[in-house]
Design a protein around this motif. Structure first.
Motif, mmCIF file in Angstrom:
data_model
loop_
_atom_site.group_PDB
_atom_site.id
_atom_site.type_symbol
_atom_site.label_atom_id
_atom_site.label_comp_id
_atom_site.label_asym_id
_atom_site.label_seq_id
_atom_site.Cartn_x
_atom_site.Cartn_y
_atom_site.Cartn_z
ATOM 1 N N VAL A 163 1.232 -1.837 -0.622
ATOM 2 C CA VAL A 163 0.325 -0.048 -0.106
ATOM 3 C C VAL A 163 1.300 1.307 0.262
ATOM 4 O O VAL A 163 -0.003 2.630 -0.688
ATOM 5 N N PHE A 164 2.020 0.884 0.584
ATOM 6 C CA PHE A 164 3.485 2.315 1.069
ATOM 7 C C PHE A 164 2.991 2.661 -0.842
ATOM 8 O O PHE A 164 2.855 4.217 -0.833
ATOM 9 N N PRO A 165 3.592 2.455 -2.037
ATOM 10 C CA PRO A 165 4.030 3.630 -3.043
ATOM 11 C C PRO A 165 2.241 3.899 -3.132
ATOM 12 O O PRO A 165 2.316 4.267 -4.365
ATOM 13 N N TYR A 166 1.025 3.293 -2.946
ATOM 14 C CA TYR A 166 -0.403 4.282 -3.139
ATOM 15 C C TYR A 166 -0.653 5.332 -2.665
ATOM 16 O O TYR A 166 -0.510 6.705 -2.713
ATOM 17 N N LEU A 167 0.258 5.228 -1.158
ATOM 18 C CA LEU A 167 0.088 6.489 -0.017
ATOM 19 C C LEU A 167 0.764 7.540 -1.094
ATOM 20 O O LEU A 167 0.396 8.775 -0.647
ATOM 21 N N VAL A 168 1.642 7.086 -1.438
ATOM 22 C CA VAL A 168 2.751 7.920 -2.265
ATOM 23 C C VAL A 168 2.403 8.339 -3.202
ATOM 24 O O VAL A 168 2.829 10.232 -3.087
ATOM 25 N N TRP A 169 1.926 8.154 -4.227
ATOM 26 C CA TRP A 169 1.025 9.009 -5.133
ATOM 27 C C TRP A 169 -0.268 9.203 -4.621
ATOM 28 O O TRP A 169 -0.300 10.554 -5.478
ATOM 29 N N TRP A 173 0.222 12.122 3.095
ATOM 30 C CA TRP A 173 1.744 12.325 3.645
ATOM 31 C C TRP A 173 1.967 11.828 5.416
ATOM 32 O O TRP A 173 2.724 11.045 5.599
ATOM 33 N N SER A 174 0.683 12.622 6.023
ATOM 34 C CA SER A 174 0.220 12.165 7.653
ATOM 35 C C SER A 174 0.458 10.005 7.667
ATOM 36 O O SER A 174 1.121 10.750 8.612
ATOM 37 N N CYS A 175 -0.580 10.042 6.451
ATOM 38 C CA CYS A 175 -0.952 7.855 6.883
ATOM 39 C C CYS A 175 0.511 7.860 5.879
ATOM 40 O O CYS A 175 1.066 6.989 7.343
ATOM 41 N N LEU A 176 1.033 8.411 5.622
ATOM 42 C CA LEU A 176 3.356 7.443 5.236
ATOM 43 C C LEU A 176 3.463 8.204 6.197
ATOM 44 O O LEU A 176 4.248 6.884 7.201
ATOM 45 N N ALA A 177 3.629 8.897 6.989
ATOM 46 C CA ALA A 177 4.546 8.810 7.888
ATOM 47 C C ALA A 177 4.097 8.129 9.565
ATOM 48 O O ALA A 177 5.042 7.682 10.330
ATOM 49 N N SER A 178 2.843 8.359 9.462
ATOM 50 C CA SER A 178 2.089 7.840 10.615
ATOM 51 C C SER A 178 2.730 6.009 10.335
ATOM 52 O O SER A 178 3.326 4.878 11.100
ATOM 53 N N MET A 179 2.537 5.353 9.185
ATOM 54 C CA MET A 179 2.591 3.208 9.237
ATOM 55 C C MET A 179 4.717 4.083 8.835
ATOM 56 O O MET A 179 4.631 2.582 9.831
ATOM 57 N N THR A 180 5.118 4.481 8.489
ATOM 58 C CA THR A 180 6.220 4.743 8.770
ATOM 59 C C THR A 180 6.938 4.383 10.159
ATOM 60 O O THR A 180 7.486 3.549 10.758
ATOM 61 N N LEU A 181 6.562 5.511 10.431
ATOM 62 C CA LEU A 181 7.186 5.306 12.370
ATOM 63 C C LEU A 181 6.071 4.385 13.671
ATOM 64 O O LEU A 181 6.430 3.635 13.877
ATOM 65 N N PHE A 182 4.612 4.014 13.090
ATOM 66 C CA PHE A 182 4.346 2.351 13.347
ATOM 67 C C PHE A 182 4.806 1.701 12.775
ATOM 68 O O PHE A 182 5.337 0.060 14.047
#
Length: 418
Positions: A163-169, A173-182
């Motif tokens: 799902v990560f590339p979809y969130l990038v496209w 950004w907030s969801c991406l940062a949260s996913m990375t940290l969690f």
């Protein structure tokens, strides 16, 4: 009740539940006793294929014994099976309340996959519910919690990380940062108090080398006999079976070798074809996704439905039960086939659904395994994704002109700031 009985009755009155359940108990006990989850040599055989975080979760009910563990896993599957249709229908984008028969139809179509979840003890149904919950939270403007849900699913079993590339496209950004940290917390911090920080890092390295970084002509990810065999219907496996002489009966040494390749290429060239096919699919998906000004609730649902199809096929190992993730795309098409204002479109959508279901039915044991070797579930997924793509490109006139939640996001953010 029947599916739970399939899990608990053999353990209570029989010789014990088989399949993956004893392995989950073993992994939990390894954590409880401070033993290793993986061999020191990453090239050795792994009993447990999941990241250490999964074993930490299994250790909690394993402390009380096998029966509580099996009952807990069954309860999680029940909750996931209850919540999955609710999230799927709520996010189908039709803004219509389904009748009971319509609500139950996707569950009926995918019932064989659900049976596998209970019988085998696999977590894919739970992961599906977690991912749907994450996207529902994302629609409710709670990106940090949504990122935590995506990270949780990825830390349990890696393939949802697609799902990560979809969130990038989509610039979430907030969801991406949260996913990375969690994800970092689940993989590095949560196991540390139980396993020890250095021990956990060592096991993560071993797991990564043995599962993610291992790939050769013989196979990848520890299970060579499954990688190229008929049981795997991922894009990688089907492409290799079609482009080079790979024995798709590897999982059963008693059977004579069987091949289905149309050409005779080497391993490296087949990998380049896999890369090219994946690139074409990815670029096609990006080109298909509506711009911010053209997004509607309907198109968002269809876009996510295709994403779930692609995440399923992108997993290097896509066994039969992986296609449980088609529940959400099927639900969307059921809504289009029922509520679309165009009669011809409804008929065409029902036709696509029937074709995909018939293709999935080829996995029933009465049919030869060769049909699965050619990728019947992969073909069904492509049909579903193709119909969803058609709906994105040809929305009803009223849906194309109606505002969506996506269009209102900037306005809502400005109001929130004021």
């Amino acid at each position: 009740m029947a599916l739970t009985a399939d899990v608990l009755v053999p353990e209570i009155w029989g010789s014990g539940k088989t399949k993956d359940y004893p392995l989950w108990y073993w992994a939990g006990q390894q954590v409880l006793h401070g033993a290793d989850l993986y061999p020191r040599d990453p090239n050795s055989y792994f009993e447990f294929l999941y990241p250490p975080f999964s074993a930490i979760l299994l250790a909690i009910p394993s402390f009380f014994g096998k029966l509580p563990l099996y009952a807990c896993l069954s309860a999680l599957n029940i909750i996931a099976w209850w919540m999955t249709p609710q999230f799927s229908h709520a996010m189908a984008g039709s803004e219509r309340t389904p009748a009971p028969w319509l609500f139950a139809l996707p569950g009926f179509v995918t019932i064989t996959f659900v049976f596998d979840m209970f019988d085998l003890g696999q977590p894919n149904l739970v992961l599906l519910a977690i991912m749907l919950f994450g996207f529902w939270l994302l629609q409710q403007k709670r990106p940090w919690v949504a990122g935590g849900m995506f990270a949780l699913a990825s830390a349990i079993k890696v393939f949802p990380v697609a799902v990560f590339p979809y969130l990038v496209w989509r610039r979430r950004w907030s969801c991406l940062a949260s996913m990375t940290l969690f994800l970092a917390a689940f993989l590095f911090l949560v196991p540390a108090p139980v396993r020890g920080f250095q021990h956990n890092i060592s096991e993560l390295k071993t797991w990564f080398r043995g599962m993610v970084a291992s790939s050769s002509e013989q196979g990848f990810g520890q299970r060579a006999e499954q990688n190229w065999s008929w049981v795997n219907q991922s894009i990688i496996a089907v492409t290799h079976r079609l482009t080079r002489p790979v024995n798709y009966n590897l999982d059963d040494p008693a059977k004579p070798p069987a091949y289905m390749n149309l050409v005779d290429l080497d391993f490296k060239t087949a990998n380049w074809i896999v890369l090219a096919v994946s690139l074409v699919i990815g670029l096609g998906y990006v080109a298909l996704m509506p711009t911010q000004a053209r997004r509607t609730q309907r198109s968002d649902a269809e876009e996510l439905g295709i994403l779930f199809c692609l995440m399923t096929l992108a997993s290097p190992l896509a066994r039969q039960y992986y296609f449980m993730w088609l529940f959400f795309p099927i639900t969307i098409l059921v809504h289009r086939a029922t509520f679309d204002p165009r009669l011809a479109v409804r008929a065409g959508t029902w036709t696509g659904l029937i074709i995909s279901v018939l293709l999935m039915c080829l996995s029933i044991p009465v049919f030869p395994k060769e049909l699965q070797a050619y990728g019947n579930n992969l073909a069904a997924t492509c049909v579903i994704a193709g119909v969803l793509a058609w709906h994105i490109l040809h929305p009803p006139r009223d849906a194309a002109s109606s505002p969506s939640a996506a269009k209102l996001e900037p306005q809502n953010e400005q109001r929130a700031q004021r």
